[in-house]
Write an enzyme that holds these catalytic residues in place. Structure first.
Site, PDB file in Angstrom:
ATOM      1  N   ASP A   1       0.846  -1.204   0.000  1.00 48.60           N
ATOM      2  CA  ASP A   1       0.000   0.000   0.000  1.00 48.60           C
ATOM      3  C   ASP A   1       0.882   1.255   0.000  1.00 48.60           C
ATOM      4  O   ASP A   1       0.376   2.378  -0.057  1.00 48.60           O
ATOM      5  CB  ASP A   1      -1.032  -0.010   1.131  1.00 48.60           C
ATOM      6  CG  ASP A   1      -0.422  -0.100   2.510  1.00 48.60           C
ATOM      7  OD1 ASP A   1       0.818  -0.230   2.608  1.00 48.60           O
ATOM      8  OD2 ASP A   1      -1.179  -0.038   3.501  1.00 48.60           O
ATOM      9  N   SER A   2       2.209   1.056  -0.006  1.00 47.51           N
ATOM     10  CA  SER A   2       3.135   2.166  -0.271  1.00 47.51           C
ATOM     11  C   SER A   2       2.867   2.758  -1.647  1.00 47.51           C
ATOM     12  O   SER A   2       3.395   3.815  -1.987  1.00 47.51           O
ATOM     13  CB  SER A   2       4.592   1.687  -0.190  1.00 47.51           C
ATOM     14  OG  SER A   2       4.772   0.522  -0.988  1.00 47.51           O
TER      15      SER A   2
ATOM     16  N   ASP B   1      -0.985  -6.112  -0.067  1.00 47.47           N
ATOM     17  CA  ASP B   1      -1.336  -5.458   1.194  1.00 47.47           C
ATOM     18  C   ASP B   1      -2.834  -5.240   1.300  1.00 47.47           C
ATOM     19  O   ASP B   1      -3.471  -4.786   0.338  1.00 47.47           O
ATOM     20  CB  ASP B   1      -0.670  -4.071   1.255  1.00 47.47           C
ATOM     21  CG  ASP B   1       0.596  -4.078   2.075  1.00 47.47           C
ATOM     22  OD1 ASP B   1       0.785  -5.007   2.893  1.00 47.47           O
ATOM     23  OD2 ASP B   1       1.399  -3.137   1.902  1.00 47.47           O
TER      24      ASP B   1
ATOM     25  N   LYS C   1      -1.181  -9.320   3.074  1.00 51.57           N
ATOM     26  CA  LYS C   1      -0.380  -8.870   4.225  1.00 51.57           C
ATOM     27  C   LYS C   1      -1.213  -7.875   5.016  1.00 51.57           C
ATOM     28  O   LYS C   1      -1.927  -7.054   4.424  1.00 51.57           O
ATOM     29  CB  LYS C   1       0.929  -8.226   3.755  1.00 51.57           C
ATOM     30  CG  LYS C   1       1.723  -7.606   4.906  1.00 51.57           C
ATOM     31  CD  LYS C   1       3.147  -7.310   4.523  1.00 51.57           C
ATOM     32  CE  LYS C   1       3.367  -5.997   3.803  1.00 51.57           C
ATOM     33  NZ  LYS C   1       2.911  -4.804   4.559  1.00 51.57           N
TER      34      LYS C   1
ATOM     35  N   GLU D   1      -1.177  -5.437   8.953  1.00 50.13           N
ATOM     36  CA  GLU D   1      -0.301  -4.871   9.981  1.00 50.13           C
ATOM     37  C   GLU D   1      -0.847  -5.114  11.392  1.00 50.13           C
ATOM     38  O   GLU D   1      -2.067  -5.076  11.595  1.00 50.13           O
ATOM     39  CB  GLU D   1      -0.167  -3.348   9.763  1.00 50.13           C
ATOM     40  CG  GLU D   1       0.440  -3.004   8.419  1.00 50.13           C
ATOM     41  CD  GLU D   1       0.537  -1.494   8.182  1.00 50.13           C
ATOM     42  OE1 GLU D   1       0.204  -0.694   9.088  1.00 50.13           O
ATOM     43  OE2 GLU D   1       0.949  -1.111   7.076  1.00 50.13           O
TER      44      GLU D   1
ATOM     45  N   GLU E   1       9.543  -4.006  10.392  1.00 45.83           N
ATOM     46  CA  GLU E   1       9.931  -2.706   9.821  1.00 45.83           C
ATOM     47  C   GLU E   1      10.457  -1.764  10.905  1.00 45.83           C
ATOM     48  O   GLU E   1       9.842  -1.631  11.973  1.00 45.83           O
ATOM     49  CB  GLU E   1       8.711  -2.069   9.117  1.00 45.83           C
ATOM     50  CG  GLU E   1       9.047  -0.724   8.482  1.00 45.83           C
ATOM     51  CD  GLU E   1       8.063  -0.249   7.421  1.00 45.83           C
ATOM     52  OE1 GLU E   1       7.105  -0.975   7.114  1.00 45.83           O
ATOM     53  OE2 GLU E   1       8.279   0.861   6.906  1.00 45.83           O
TER      54      GLU E   1
END
Ligand code: KIV
Length: 261
Positions: free
Chosen positions: A40-41, A79, A109, A111, A178
């Site tokens: 999602d970057s 993501d 993925k 978080e 991260e």
């Protein structure tokens, strides 16, 4: 997924990179990465946003479908963006399932490592959706935690180790770590059976991931300590485009060799 665990067992490092479109995905896959992540970057590097928060599930699916067409070999992970898995477990499973059904990616993925997130991971895995975890600096929580190295004090260090175990127990097949001190990432890596993939977490992880546009030098203003630029593509693009503009304006392009008779 089992190959990644086997790589960890053998001590073979995992090389992962992001991609957001077909052509880059084809180059990245062809160059031998093990995991391609549609991160999602893309909010920052493709859409020009300040954070990942405005990225939608439709944005992710749109880009992941393009990437899928360029990936023949690597594991493809997508993501889940902000608010697509945090609100309810039902929503989370449905959204993650949509990603797999509509993009043909292999895994998603997400978080975080709270009890609640672990329950969500468990529900997805039970539904047949492989999940990669993401701990340490979690960009979707930037408004709560800020942008900083995580796990520097004893309390947070302990919390991150507990979260890593919880995410593994919930069934995640790998975990991104991260922005954390190298020795903490190393300790987490040693404590887990599933591989860890670091970004700004030192050399002790089982693999590394970087944002493609950062490591290729396309994102010219971004120079964090952990980043090595493996190419200067941004500079090459500027030079190439500058040469084109000069050639067009100077009447040198197109030449006779570019012209149909
Ligand atoms: O969104 C992303 O690109 C990521 C990587 C930095 C791990 O989550």
């Amino acid at each position: 997924m089992p190959d990644l665990r086997e790589m960890k067992r053998r001590g073979d490092k995992i090389a992962a990179l992001t991609a957001y479109d077909y052509l880059f995905a084809r180059l990245v896959d062809g160059a031998g990465v093990d995991v391609v992540l549609v991160g999602d970057s893309l909010g920052q590097v493709i859409l020009g946003l300040d954070t990942t928060l405005p990225v939608t599930l439709d944005d992710m699916i749109h880009h992941a479908r393009a990437v899928r067409r360029g990936v023949e070999r690597a594991l493809l992970v997508v993501d889940l963006p902000f608010l697509t898995y945090q609100v309810s477990r039902e929503d989370a499973v449905r959204n993650a399932g949509r990603v797999l059904q509509e993009t043909y990616a292999h895994a998603v993925k997400l978080e975080g490592g709270s009890e609640r997130t672990a329950e969500t991971i468990r529900a997805m895995v039970e539904a047949g959706i492989p999940v990669m975890g993401h701990l340490g600096f979690t960009p979707q929580s930037v408004n709560v935690i800020g942008v900083k190295v995580q796990g520097r004090d004893d309390g947070n260090r302990r919390r991150l180790i507990d979260e890593a175990r919880r995410v593994e127990d919930a069934g995640a097949f790998a975990i991104v770590l991260e922005l954390m001190p190298g020795e903490l990432a190393e300790e987490i890596t040693a404590a887990l059976e599933v591989p860890t993939i670091g970004i700004g977490a030192g050399a002790g992880c089982d693999g590394q991931v970087l944002v493609l546009h950062d490591m290729l030098g396309l994102n010219t203003d971004f120079r964090p300590k952990f980043l090595r630029r493996f190419a200067e593509v941004g500079q090459a693009v500027s030079e190439g485009v500058g040469a084109y503009v000069r050639a067009v304006k100077g009447g040198e392009y197109p030449g006779a060799e570019h012209t149909f008779e």
